[in-house]
Scaffold this active site. Structure first.
Site, PDB file in Angstrom:
ATOM      1  N   SER A 121     -51.638 -43.261  16.589  1.00 44.61           N
ATOM      2  CA  SER A 121     -51.041 -42.897  15.302  1.00 44.61           C
ATOM      3  C   SER A 121     -51.920 -43.364  14.139  1.00 44.61           C
ATOM      4  O   SER A 121     -53.046 -42.919  13.996  1.00 44.61           O
ATOM      5  CB  SER A 121     -49.625 -43.471  15.210  1.00 44.61           C
ATOM      6  OG  SER A 121     -48.934 -42.956  14.099  1.00 44.61           O
ATOM      7  N   ASP A 179     -44.639 -33.097  18.761  1.00 44.48           N
ATOM      8  CA  ASP A 179     -44.812 -34.180  17.788  1.00 44.48           C
ATOM      9  C   ASP A 179     -44.959 -33.574  16.399  1.00 44.48           C
ATOM     10  O   ASP A 179     -45.966 -32.929  16.091  1.00 44.48           O
ATOM     11  CB  ASP A 179     -46.045 -35.011  18.152  1.00 44.48           C
ATOM     12  CG  ASP A 179     -46.225 -36.221  17.247  1.00 44.48           C
ATOM     13  OD1 ASP A 179     -45.464 -36.357  16.276  1.00 44.48           O
ATOM     14  OD2 ASP A 179     -47.132 -37.029  17.531  1.00 44.48           O
ATOM     15  N   HIS A 229     -44.172 -38.317  19.491  1.00 47.08           N
ATOM     16  CA  HIS A 229     -45.121 -39.321  18.990  1.00 47.08           C
ATOM     17  C   HIS A 229     -45.133 -40.598  19.833  1.00 47.08           C
ATOM     18  O   HIS A 229     -46.182 -41.002  20.354  1.00 47.08           O
ATOM     19  CB  HIS A 229     -44.755 -39.640  17.540  1.00 47.08           C
ATOM     20  CG  HIS A 229     -45.907 -40.146  16.727  1.00 47.08           C
ATOM     21  ND1 HIS A 229     -47.006 -39.373  16.425  1.00 47.08           N
ATOM     22  CD2 HIS A 229     -46.137 -41.361  16.149  1.00 47.08           C
ATOM     23  CE1 HIS A 229     -47.854 -40.072  15.688  1.00 47.08           C
ATOM     24  NE2 HIS A 229     -47.350 -41.283  15.512  1.00 47.08           N
TER      25      HIS A 229
END
Length: 407
Positions: free
Chosen positions: A170, A341, A368
């Site tokens: 991320s 996602d 995610h």
């Protein structure tokens, strides 16, 4: 948390950045002697329904730079966490063999876990106190142009390795994209960048009213949270709410904001891992992300944003925040993402990156957080990661052999 499993040696290091922040970096240098045997790694899952793979690995055969003949140690891997997280997220799977750092340690790698400034392990500065606003005056600019290169330099100096492999999740991918783009010399120090659930230009939030409100003027976040750190009250509720109820609260929040269902993670796993989900960062970093969402550009923090809550078509901008020049990255890049996602737009991301990418794997139903804690991650993702690491770390076998000889 690493010591809980009793199989791994663990160290803690302090990295002093050029602007005098002290970052805690955790290290798993080796296994304990009775656990030196190398695990059997399952072969990567072949493409099947819901899984798509783009493999350009053969195109990088002659581009790979061999390790220095003077370095005989273990190949080095640095893992970096995501937004509002810490290094704990990498080792919070309830199944020991579903934790990527442990898998890599057993494969003979020297594993390092980074922590961004401001989180629970890195709330220290030579002069500034986290009780005061100046400590929190940082955005993703500093994460990319201070924390990352200084951490990499420290690790390479400590190990003597000429390069390392970087694995980010991320925001950990965003700071690497930005860091590699803004620091040309850093590309020579990272032999491979593996991006898990990469986030550079998220589309926005699922709820239309909140999304429109935040996009209208990201600076309103300062009015809601001040100039230090956001959602500090969440730590209080995390401690007093029973874990099963906290899981429902986080799941509901993620569904409300991002449309995630969390169905690929077991309930028992979420009860454990969600307790390690939240760590502090600066409000300025949050504002930086909403600036990126508003403009749709992976750009540096805008110190002078427009006060208008809308875009004017005919107006001439008085300034334009520079974009991170990601097309100039020379480090080989591999990407793993979920097609469910909402924070990842692969078409936009790939258009901003040099071509070809080394390896791309997408999973249709993955979201995610699945790239940390989904059921089956040790079968669907990690074998591919291990194969990539072996390819870009030609000294891998030698490093493992040397450790065995020393034992």
């Amino acid at each position: 948390m690493v010591k809980y499993w009793k199989h791994y040696n663990c160290e803690q290091h302090l990295v002093r950045t050029k602007d005098d922040y002290l970052l805690c970096v955790h290290r798993i240098p080796s296994l304990k002697s009775e656990h030196l045997q190398r695990p059997i790694t399952k072969k990567p899952i072949k493409p099947s329904k819901g899984i798509e793979i783009i493999d350009n690995l053969d195109q990088f055969i002659h581009q790979n730079t061999p390790q220095s003949t003077q370095y005989t140690g273990k190949p080095v891997v640095l893992l970096y966490h995501g937004f509002l997280m810490s290094s704990e997220v990498w080792v919070s799977n309830i199944d020991e063999h579903s934790n990527l750092p442990f898998i890599l340690a057993k494969q003979g790698y020297d594993v390092w876990l980074g922590n961004a400034r401001g989180n629970k392990y890195s709330q220290y500065h030579v002069r500034l106190s986290p009780k005061h606003q100046p400590f929190w005056n940082f955005s993703m600019n500093e994460l990319a142009m201070r924390d990352l290169p200084d951490t990499v330099d420290y690790i390479l100096a400590e190990t003597g390795a000429p390069t390392l492999t970087y694995i980010g999740f991320s925001q950990g991918t965003a700071q690497a994209f930005a860091g590699l783009a803004a620091n040309p010399h850093l590309n020579k120090k990272i032999n491979l960048f593996i991006a898990m659930a990469p986030a550079t230009t998220p589309k926005g939030l699922r709820h239309p009213l909140i999304d429109a409100f935040v996009k209208a003027t990201p600076s309103v976040i300062y009015l809601l949270f001040g100039r230090k750190t956001p959602l500090k009250l969440a730590l209080f509720w995390q401690r007093i709410i029973p874990p099963p109820l906290f899981v429902k609260l986080i799941d509901a929040s993620c569904h409300f904001l991002f449309g995630w269902t969390g169905k690929n993670m077991a309930t028992d796993q979420k009860i454990v891992s969600y307790q390690h989900l939240y760590s502090l960062t600066s409000v300025k970093t949050l504002v930086h992300w909403f600036q990126i969402i508003r403009t749709g550009q992976f750009q540096m923090y805008d110190e002078m944003p427009s006060r208008l809550p809308y875009h004017t078509v005919n107006a001439v901008a008085d300034h334009i925040p520079p974009r991170f020049p990601t097309l100039q990255i020379t480090t080989p890049i591999a990407i793993f993402y979920g097609r469910s996602d909402s924070l990842v737009d692969f078409n936009v991301l790939s258009g901003d990156l040099p071509s070809p990418l080394v390896y791309v794997k997408s999973l249709e139903r993955w979201e995610h957080l699945d790239f940390l804690w989904a059921e089956g991650i040790e079968r669907l993702v990690y074998p591919d990661v291990v194969r990539l690491l072996e390819r870009f770390n030609p000294g891998h076998k030698e490093g493992l052999k040397n450790e065995s000889d020393q034992e």
